[in-house]
Design a protein around this motif. Structure first.
Motif, PDB file in Angstrom:
ATOM      1  N   ARG A   2       3.122  -2.477   3.924  1.00  0.00           N
ATOM      2  CA  ARG A   2       4.279  -1.647   3.633  1.00  0.00           C
ATOM      3  C   ARG A   2       5.578  -2.348   4.010  1.00  0.00           C
ATOM      4  NH1 ARG A   2       2.358   2.841   5.309  1.00  0.00           N
ATOM      5  NH2 ARG A   2       2.982   2.622   7.478  1.00  0.00           N
TER       6      ARG A   2
ATOM      7  N   GLU B 211      -1.413   7.918   5.370  1.00  0.00           N
ATOM      8  CA  GLU B 211      -0.921   6.808   4.545  1.00  0.00           C
ATOM      9  C   GLU B 211      -0.667   7.316   3.135  1.00  0.00           C
ATOM     10  OE1 GLU B 211       0.226   3.045   3.368  1.00  0.00           O
ATOM     11  OE2 GLU B 211      -0.035   3.905   5.341  1.00  0.00           O
TER      12      GLU B 211
ATOM     13  N   ASN C 145      -1.466   4.727  -2.728  1.00  0.00           N
ATOM     14  CA  ASN C 145      -0.946   3.515  -3.356  1.00  0.00           C
ATOM     15  C   ASN C 145      -0.834   3.727  -4.861  1.00  0.00           C
ATOM     16  OD1 ASN C 145      -3.511   3.017  -4.524  1.00  0.00           O
ATOM     17  ND2 ASN C 145      -4.226   2.133  -2.602  1.00  0.00           N
TER      18      ASN C 145
ATOM     19  N   TYR D 249       2.354  -5.437  -4.836  1.00  0.00           N
ATOM     20  CA  TYR D 249       1.094  -5.353  -4.105  1.00  0.00           C
ATOM     21  C   TYR D 249       0.387  -6.698  -4.098  1.00  0.00           C
ATOM     22  CZ  TYR D 249       1.140  -0.313  -3.448  1.00  0.00           C
ATOM     23  OH  TYR D 249       1.445   0.956  -3.026  1.00  0.00           O
TER      24      TYR D 249
ATOM     25  N   GLN E  71      -2.137  -1.969   6.873  1.00  0.00           N
ATOM     26  CA  GLN E  71      -1.349  -1.062   6.025  1.00  0.00           C
ATOM     27  C   GLN E  71       0.137  -1.145   6.350  1.00  0.00           C
ATOM     28  OE1 GLN E  71      -3.379   2.642   6.816  1.00  0.00           O
ATOM     29  NE2 GLN E  71      -4.288   2.654   4.768  1.00  0.00           N
ATOM     30  N   ARG E  72       0.485  -1.187   7.645  1.00  0.00           N
ATOM     31  CA  ARG E  72       1.887  -1.289   8.028  1.00  0.00           C
ATOM     32  C   ARG E  72       2.457  -2.639   7.617  1.00  0.00           C
ATOM     33  NH1 ARG E  72      -0.002   1.787  12.564  1.00  0.00           N
ATOM     34  NH2 ARG E  72      -0.514  -0.118  13.710  1.00  0.00           N
TER      35      ARG E  72
END
Length: 1848
Positions: free
Chosen positions: A915, A1386, A1389, A933, A911-912
């Motif tokens: 991002r 988080e 999205n 994405y 996830q990081r």
């Protein structure tokens, strides 16, 4: 001609004798002449014609004689002879007319005798006498003589045959009267009188003649005075003849019975003409007198009364109703009295017929109405008759008995009298709600069809008539227009209806309603006022008889007396009746009753107030001090005056004061109520009055009635409470004392008083109450929490809501919230990354890989800076390097649990990474959202695949798991990336030579399959099938276990997805079945492998198969049977492979549940519980093969059990005792394993798994917040965890102990289900510190905070500095798991919401006052616990609290999901601990929890999640019916909560599930859909299609709705379902509705099961037209379809259509009548069109209130209903057309019966269907008299043909 010329010359000689000889010679020659000269030849015809046309009398006379001889000698046909005579008659001289007529008469007699009396003539016009009569006027006299001569000479052949021959002639003679001159009527009169006179000559043969004359005489016109005289003359002649004949026969003693029946028939015919035809202008008296004369003769000869006279009596009843002249009425009364005396000549006859309904009872009310006549003769006759009727009436009451129906298959033809009597019998002998048929009044009893009124639910006839009469009366008073039929009803029907209701007054169950009906008729028609008054007196006289005492009926009859005062003219008479009962020396009961009657009379008409005021004077209380009943009556009347008219109440203020000063608590209570009404109207100031009366207040605490009345008064002190603060304080204290008072054993008596107290308190300002009631808020809540009375709670709810609203409005805004003190654990977690990774991050990341994945960010600092300029360094390389480094250093050690930890750790890392890349792309050039994405994910996946292909096995394993985590964080629409990843991993999965690639790929593939897009069925199935294949073919147990874990991930998402909106129900069902098959296959395969690998008994597989395949069919046996033959002996060495299979089996529980295999899910739960071994035996006997197998299973079971428990908690498949038992089992297992201290992989794995499982289970229970756990149990588990990681054990056990600790706190490390999110505030404001039980997250418990802090400090120190690197790594990893789950959020999205995206929480943290009601209620709910000692709250109280909070303007932020789940179980937990309460609805608390969730789900995510779970089809099916119903009713609320995809799934589930639900749930669904359509915000295109699809499914499931005539009480649910369906369909889009309800009109004759659907659609269309949702023209489109269908199939439709036409314009109704009659002429099913005609005519005619809706009755009533309708002037425009067409239909049916129909007679006309055969004769029997009554609208030819239609 030359042959006859000489003879013809001779007939011209002047000698008569020679002329005669010449004629004789001519006819002699005709006899012997050859064929060319005989009578049939031209010369012969000319000769005969010249003879008959001669001017000589002698020639004509001899010619007629010779012609007759020629015929008798058979030298000429009779028809030829008649033709010659008739031709000569037409042109002859008048002096020869009689001669020719005699000749005709002779030939007719000869022909009749020759044919032996069977001479039949096909047409009336060909009848010889008809031809004679129609040729010239002079024939009439002689023709009568010839008819008489014909009758006399042929009687030997049979008088019936003679009459049959003469009938066409008589019919013609009479029917032609309106079409010819006056002579025709004289001839008919002469003919009838002559034939009647003839009867006396031969009395034995006279009866057929008399009957013929009577049958023909009914066609005599009587509209004019001349016509009436002719009619009466004819009837008199017939009656006189009958009397002569009867006396003759009686004297001889012959044919007495037949003669008497003939007389009865004559009387009935005459009287019925008077009732069915309204055209007699001469009055009824002559006819009645004739009838009396006729009957006198019979009685004088000693004959007994015949039952057949009942028909005549009913006709007399109708005549009496219509008659308005005294002499006629007197005549009728005399005749009726005579009949009664004859019928009941002795008491035995009365007793004999007491149980049979007597038609004479209908005369009761009409006779009573005549008693008011000023004529002493009429009054005397009525009185005498009333005495006789009273005896019959009382006997009928004393000896009630049901009358058995003796009618044949078809009813007899109706008359107005028989219709009224039929209704009376029907009501008298049926139940109050007659279900065998229903009434036309159902159509008209309400002016607008709304709700269930449209379905004509069973209601008594009396109540319907009352409703309709009042409606008519109201419209008349309001000067609103009435239809023509309503005007006729108002003028002609009240007395008739009163007659029926007057008899029903004596009915045991209908009497009360009948009295109300009489009263309503009296209100409608002022003319009935006096008769009703007399009727009341008559009934009172009966009800007070010694043999008939009925106080209830007596009081009820007196109650309707005041209603007569609606007409002012009646007031003096009513007062004259009541005032004599108000003398001082009258009986107390009578005086009290009269007072109340006088008050009610005033309520009806203010003219009575003067009299009433005199009775209500204050001094009356002193005068009647000893008579409590009188005082109560006076007080109640004063109260009613104040309520009805406060201005009049002010006039009685002294009387009100006298009531209040009275020392009787009930009288004082009435006084307070009177004053309350005056205060309400603001004509009296409350505080002024209270200052005066307060001193007289009695002890209200001792009398609930007084307390209630005081509360009613005190509520009006709220308005000026602030102005009178001191007084109002005392007032509030009184109300509070009453409301809070408790009276053990008398709660029900005080319920009303307490309820009114709180209702009064609601009127006061909350602030005022708070100031004046000490410690108000605390006492208020204490009272609420202790209250158990349901009704009191309902009012208290309003009180609490009032307080909450006040607090909300007056809350303090912008308050700085008190800062929550952070715990030490929070502080430790906050600083942990800085302490562990303080320097050399990359080096530490390699040393602590798990912690690094969870905590570290590898982005360059400049990327994180949003203000950075372009040209920055990409973070991708940094993350790629970190991935390589961490993957190489993170050891999985072939341990599936460690792999799961790794899988979870890679997720935040990925996830990081995503991002960071996206931020970098944004800093370069912002692209489209989806491109960001896609590009980031694609780049990361490419890096992972590239590195993985070249990496060492350890790195490859980790990177495979990282790929799975990458797919998990991607949005569902990232098809390409997920497809590429799955293809890559599938390639690894099938590389059997590389175990390290297979097992990690298997886990990731399962995870990927669970996060694919809804449309990716093919890819999902490919992954699952691949895993199943490898599961069966791999030789590695580890790979098998990894496949099991992967399949477990897959199962979690099977049967949960929303299908595409454009998919059909069939496609959705197909996909669902495929997924269900996959689930069953997965479970089957895994269970087989577990048995094989552990060498366990195959009973596991067999028992699971029995639950998976209830029908015994197992499609997977052949696919997996080979697995049983493979053997693996190293299961103990690779224990984690078996553990993976157990985890996969446990993860399938939710999918099985969704598939409906609940028993299989419970079986798996039981299996996994059983595999957690008995510790003592396990440890002592370890070493044997079987025990080793149990250990192999127990490792996986310890990890899997929390998964199963977490699911079972959510779906209520586990209870608190079972959870406690499981926790204790874990505790004992860990304790014993620690004490044994064995070495070996299995021992280490089991101890580690038991620690992890115990921590996860504890967290699962506590985080759910539903069940409580003892503090001691938790503390002992924590001690055991500490031992595992603090004592010298192998690293694996250390890991287990530390993960056990953090999982207990909610970290959720290594479990396959989503961990419960932890709150950022660890402690709640409502936690009890002194409790011995824990409920809620462990970190929120103040009692355990020191222990938990100590544990975390220990682990923190190990992670910070440890000599053992592996231990340090595990400690850091464990802490980071807790930190990550606690803090890491988080952001959503771009496409979040596709899965479980219910409404996000919108409740910001809001401050509440500590003493606020909301906080008090919430705190009480939070602490509600059965486990704690102390008083148990009543279920009704808990439900009331939820209802209060449901209406709260705002709520504090709590774990409402846990609170609601806990309370959902509360009722079952305390069911046996609380006493049963009949007023308490079972299951109400669960329903209130649900409604509370619906109200606040938009503000709180946990509530939305709760609703999401309950609405899921698998869970929904298991709910109680009331909860399912509640959810369906609140569909509109669910739509507001759910996301778009979830709404689609909701409607899909509903559409699929509807076929399996009962009527109650279908009704609820209709209600829910209506609400959706009714709310404009929801009526969007997105949802409308789903709603319409659900309506289509629901409509297909609608049960067939029989006509309301067939509705039974147990079918009321069907009626309600239809009601809700129509209500909902009425809200639908009209375009869709018309399309959906369209009926194919191609072949309406076909009758099969599919015909039910069109019937339902037409019924629905008719009901929608009735409520105004569709135009009436829509019914017109299916008119031909309906009326050309078999009646049995569409009867219900006919009823609905007629109901829909009730409020249509008159022109529309007329057109429907015309069309119905026309269709009956061409339809294959004429009975259907005629039934519809009967229904429509019955609903429109004036007799409507008397009619019942029955298939046959509507036909038998046609002679009355259609005749009545056609006589209405407004129907003149179509009357001729209708009658003419009806005649055509009659002729068609007659021809059909007599087989005269030819296929080519009427081209285009459909032949009549054979199914109509049974109805044929009945239809004709109905239609012929109907046409006869309407014959005046037909031409003569059709009238003649009509009367000639006779069926023998």
């Amino acid at each position: 001609m030359d042959s006859y010329a000489p003879l013809l010359e001779k007939i011209r000689v002047p000698q008569p004798s020679l002329q005669k000889l010449a004629v004789i010679s001519i006819f002699t020659k005709l006899r012997s002449a050859p064929e060319y000269l005989d009578s049939e030849s031209g010369p012969g015809r000319e000769a005969i014609a010249q003879c008959l046309q001669s001017t000589s009398p002698a020639v004509v006379d001899q010619s007629v004689r010779e012609l007759c001889r020629l015929v008798t000698d058979s030298h000429m046909e009779i028809s030829r002879g008649l033709l010659e005579l008739q031709s000569a008659l037409d042109g002859s001289d008048a002096k020869f007319v009689d001669l020719f007529v005699k000749g005709v008469g002779f030939m007719v007699r000869f022909g009749f005798q020759k044919n032996n009396g069977s001479w039949k003539l096909s047409l009336t016009e060909t009848h010889p006498f008809v031809k004679v009569l129609s040729c010239r006027l002079e024939v009439q006299s002689e023709l009568v003589q010839q008819v008489l001569l014909f009758t006399a000479q042929n009687k030997r052949l049979g008088m019936k045959e003679v009459c049959d021959f003469l009938r066409p002639f008589l019919n013609y003679s009479i029917l032609r009267i309106p079409f010819s001159d006056s002579s025709s009527s004289l001839f008919a009169r002469h003919l009838i009188s002559s034939m009647a006179s003839l009867c006396s000559s031969f009395p034995l043969e006279a009866m057929p003649i008399l009957k013929l004359l009577m049958e023909c005489a009914k066609y005599l016109p009587g509209g004019s005075s001349e016509g009436f005289r002719n009619f009466m003359h004819s009837v008199e002649c017939i009656v006189d003849a009958y009397i002569v004949v009867f006396r003759n026969l009686a004297g001889r003693g012959l044919m007495i019975t037949e003669a008497q029946l003939c007389g009865v028939e004559l009387l009935d015919t005459v009287l019925s003409l008077c009732t069915c035809q309204h055209c007699f202008s001469g009055g009824y008296e002559p006819i009645v007198e004739l009838g009396r004369h006729l009957l006198f003769v019979q009685r004088d000869h000693g004959l007994r009364y015949l039952p057949e006279l009942s028909s005549a009596a009913l006709s007399l009843f109708v005549i009496l109703i219509r008659s308005e002249l005294e002499h006629e009425q007197l005549s009728i009364l005399k005749l009726l009295h005579f009949l009664l005396n004859w019928k009941y000549e002795n008491e035995y006859e009365i007793r004999k017929t007491a149980s049979v309904m007597s038609e004479e009872l209908l005369f009761l009310f009409p006779v009573i109405s005549l008693i008011s006549s000023p004529s002493k003769y009429l009054k005397g006759a009525a009185t005498d008759l009333l005495v006789s009727l009273e005896k019959i009436l009382v006997k009928a009451w004393i000896s009630p008995k049901n009358e058995s129906a003796m009618e044949g298959r078809f009813p007899s033809l109706s008359t107005p009298g028989s219709i009224a009597f039929r209704l009376l019998k029907h009501l008298w002998f049926q139940d109050q709600y007659s279900l065998s048929s229903f009434f036309f009044l159902n159509f008209a009893s309400s002016c607008k069809a709304e709700g269930k009124e449209m379905f004509n639910l069973p209601r008594s006839w009396a109540s319907q008539l009352r409703h309709y009469s009042l409606w008519i009366g109201d419209r008349r008073k309001s000067s609103l227009a009435l239809s023509q039929s309503q005007e006729l009803f108002l003028t002609e029907m009240p007395l008739l209806l009163s007659a029926v209701a007057g008899v029903l007054v004596m009915h045991r169950s209908l009497g009360s309603a009948a009295l109300d009906t009489l009263a309503s008729i009296g209100v409608m028609d002022a003319k009935l006022g006096v008769p009703l008054l007399l009727a009341i007196l008559f009934y009172n006289n009966i009800f007070t008889r010694n043999d008939f005492v009925n106080d209830n009926f007596l009081l009820k009859s007196l109650e309707i007396l005041p209603s007569l005062g609606s007409h002012s003219v009646m007031i003096p008479l009513i007062l004259q009746t009541i005032l004599p009962m108000l003398h001082k020396d009258a009986k107390p009961t009578l005086y009290a009753t009269a007072t109340r009657l006088l008050c009610q009379t005033w309520e009806t008409n203010d003219r009575a107030f003067g009299s009433l005021q005199g009775v209500l004077l204050p001094k009356r209380f002193a005068e009647f001090m000893s008579q409590r009943n009188i005082c109560l009556s006076i007080a109640a009347s004063i109260r009613d005056v104040c309520r009805k008219n406060p201005d009049r109440g002010v006039d009685l203020i002294l009387s009100v004061s006298a009531c209040i000063e009275n020392r009787d608590p009930v009288i004082q209570a009435l006084g307070f109520q009177s004053l309350a009404h005056l205060c309400e109207a603001d004509v009296i100031d409350f505080y002024t009055a209270w200052d005066v009366i307060a001193q007289h207040l009695l002890d209200y605490s001792a009398d609930p009635i007084l307390a209630h009345s005081v509360c009613l008064l005190l509520r009006w002190g709220a308005m000026d409470a602030e102005a009178y603060s001191e007084v109002s304080k005392n007032v509030l204290q009184i109300l509070w004392n009453i409301g809070t008072s408790r009276h053990p054993g008398h709660d029900s008596k005080w319920e009303r008083a307490r309820t009114s107290a709180f209702e009064a308190l609601i009127q006061y300002e909350v602030s005022h109450i708070d100031r004046n009631i000490p410690d108000f808020k605390k006492r208020n809540l204490e009272l609420l929490f202790s209250e158990t009375n349901v009704n009191v709670l309902r009012v208290m709810e309003e009180f609490e809501v009032n307080i909450m609203t006040f607090e909300h409005i007056n809350r303090r805004r912008l308050i700085k919230e008190k800062r929550v003190v952070r715990s030490k654990i929070e502080k430790l977690l906050d600083v942990f990354p800085q302490v562990i990774f303080s320097s050399e991050e990359r080096s530490n990341a390699r040393k602590l890989p798990g912690a690094a994945l969870l905590s570290l960010s590898f982005s360059p600092k400049n990327v994180s800076n949003l203000g950075a300029s372009r040209g920055l360094k990409s973070p991708h390389a940094a993350y790629e390097a970190a991935m390589v480094e961490i993957a190489a250093s993170l050891q999985l050690s072939r341990n599936i649990f460690v792999a799961l930890l790794s899988l979870q750790s890679w997720e935040p890392f990925v996830q990081r990474w995503m991002r960071a890349d996206i931020l970098y792309f944004d800093s370069k050039s912002p692209p489209v959202v989806l491109d960001k994405y896609s590009k980031a994910a694609s780049d990361i996946l490419k890096s992972m695949i590239r590195i993985a292909e070249k990496a060492i096995p350890r790195s490859s394993e980790n990177i495979a798991l990282a790929i799975g985590s990458l797919c998990l964080v991607l949005p569902p629409s990232a098809h390409t990336v997920k497809s590429t990843a799955s293809e890559f991993l599938l390639n690894w999965l099938f590389q059997h030579e590389h175990e390290h690639l297979q097992w990690s790929a298997a886990i990731s593939l399962g995870l990927i399959s669970s996060c694919l897009h809804v449309t990716d069925h093919k890819q999902k199935f490919q992954i699952i099938n691949g895993l199943l294949e490898v599961l069966g073919s791999s030789k590695s147990i580890l790979v098998k276990g990894a496949c099991g874990v992967g399949l477990g991930y897959s199962c979690q998402e099977l049967l949960t997805r929303v299908e595409a909106a454009d998919k059909s129900v069939l496609d959705i069902e197909t996909t669902k079945m495929q997924e269900e098959d996959l689930v069953r296959r997965i479970v089957r395969v895994i269970s087989l492998l577990i048995c094989q690998l552990t060498q366990s008994s195959s009973d596991i597989v067999e028992s699971l198969s029995a639950h998976l395949m209830p029908d015994g069919y197992d499609p997977y046996t052949n696919r997996t049977a080979d697995l049983l033959h493979k053997s693996c002996d190293d299961s103990e060495e690779d224990i984690w492979g078996v553990a993976g299979l157990v985890l996969g089996l446990a993860s399938s529980v939710s999918a099985l549940y969704r598939a409906g295999a609940h028993d299989a899910a419970l079986k798996i739960k039981g299996l996994i519980k059983s595999w957690v071994p008995h510790v003592d035996s396990l440890v002592q006997n370890y070493g044997s093969h079987s025990e080793g197998s149990e250990i192999v299973l127990s490792v996986g079971s310890c990890l899997a059990l929390p998964i199963v428990v977490a699911f079972c908690q959510r779906v209520d498949l586990i209870n608190e005792n079972e959870l406690v038992h499981l926790l204790n089992g874990y505790r004992e297992l860990i304790s014993d394993l620690i004490s044994v201290r064995k070495s070996g992989n299995i021992y280490q794995s089991l101890l580690m798994a038991s620690c992890v499982g115990a921590g996860s289970l504890l967290s699962c229970i506590l985080n759910e917040g539903v069940h409580s756990v003892e503090v001691e149990c938790v503390q002992s588990l924590l001690v055991l965890f500490r031992k595992c990681y603090s004592e010298p054990y192998p690293p694996l056990i250390h890991l287990g102990g530390m993960v056990g600790v953090v999982n207990a706190m909610g970290a959720g490390a290594g479990i396959l289900v989503q961990a419960h999110p932890l709150s950022s505030s660890m402690q709640t404001a409502f936690e009890q510190k002194e409790s011995h039980y824990l409920r809620g997250p462990l970190l929120s418990s103040p009692a355990l905070e020191p222990n938990l802090t100590s544990l975390m400090q220990d682990i923190f120190l190990v992670a910070q500095n440890s000599d053992v690197h592996q231990l340090q790594q595990y400690a850091a990893w464990a802490v980071c798991f807790l930190r990550h789950n606690f803090w890491y959020k988080e952001p959503l999205n771009a496409e979040s919401g596709s899965k479980n995206n219910v409404a996000s929480s919108k409740s910001a943290s809001q401050s509440f006052s500590e003493d606020s009601v909301v906080i008090g209620l919430c705190s009480w709910l939070t602490h509600l616990n059965v486990s704690e000692t102390g008083a148990i709250a009543h279920v009704a109280t808990v439900a009331a609290v939820f209802r209060c909070l449901e209406r709260a303007p705002r709520l504090p932020v709590l774990d409402w999901g846990a609170i609601v789940r806990r309370c959902m179980r509360y009722e079952a937990q305390v069911a046996e601990l609380l006493p049963p309460d009949s007023a308490f609805e079972k299951g109400i608390l669960r329903k209130e929890c649900l409604q509370f969730s619906l109200a606040h789900a938009n503000q709180f995510d946990p509530l939305a999640t709760f609703l999401d779970e309950l609405s899921d089809l698998s869970r929904f099916r298991t709910l109680e019916l009331n909860l399912q119903s509640c959810l369906l009713i609140h569909l509109a609320d669910l739509i507001k909560v759910f996301s778009g995809f979830r709404i689609e799934k909701l409607f899909n589930d509903i559409a699929l599930h509807l076929s399996y639900v009962n009527s109650m749930l279908r009704i609820a669904c209709w209600k829910g859909l209506y609400q959706c359509l009714d709310e404009g915000s929801l009526n969007s295109v997105d949802y409308t299609s789903h709603i319409e699809r659900c309506m289509e499914v629901l409509f297909s499931l609608l049960p067939g709705l029989g006509s309301t005539a067939a509705i039974e009480l147990d079918q009321l649910s069907t009626v309600e379902e239809w009601s809700e369906a129509i209500r909902c369909l009425g809200k639908a889009r009209q375009g869709w509705l018309l399309n959906f309800l369209q009926v194919s009109l191609e072949d309406p004759v076909q009758r099969d099961v599919q015909f039910i659907e069109p019937v339902k659609k037409i019924q629905a269309k008719a009901k929608l037209v009735r409520i105004g949702s569709l135009p009436l023209t829509e019914l017109g489109r299916v008119k031909s379809y309906i009326l050309n269908s078999e009646s049995h199939g569409v009867w219900d439709v006919l009823v609905e259509v007629v109901a829909a036409l009730q409020h249509a314009e008159e022109s529309v109704k007329r057109q429907w009548v015309v069309d119905a009659v026309e269709i009956s002429c061409v339809s294959s099913y004429p009975s259907t069109a005629l039934q519809f005609l009967g229904l429509l005519c019955g609903s429109c005619c004036k007799y409507m209130p008397l009619l019942t809706v029955d298939r046959l009755n509507v036909l038998s009533d046609l002679p009355v209903t259609l005749t009545s309708l056609m006589s209405d002037p407004s129907w003149d425009v179509v009357a001729d057309s209708v009658v003419s067409t009806l005649w055509t239909s009659t002729e068609r049916i007659y021809n059909w019966i007599t087989d005269k129909v030819q296929s080519d007679d009427m081209p285009g006309v459909q032949p009549i269907d054979g199914t109509e055969n049974d109805m044929a004769v009945f239809l004709f029997t109905v239609l012929r008299p109907t046409c006869e009554f309407l014959k005046d609208r037909l031409p003569l030819e059709k009238q003649l043909k009509l009367v000639s239609m006779v069926i023998t």
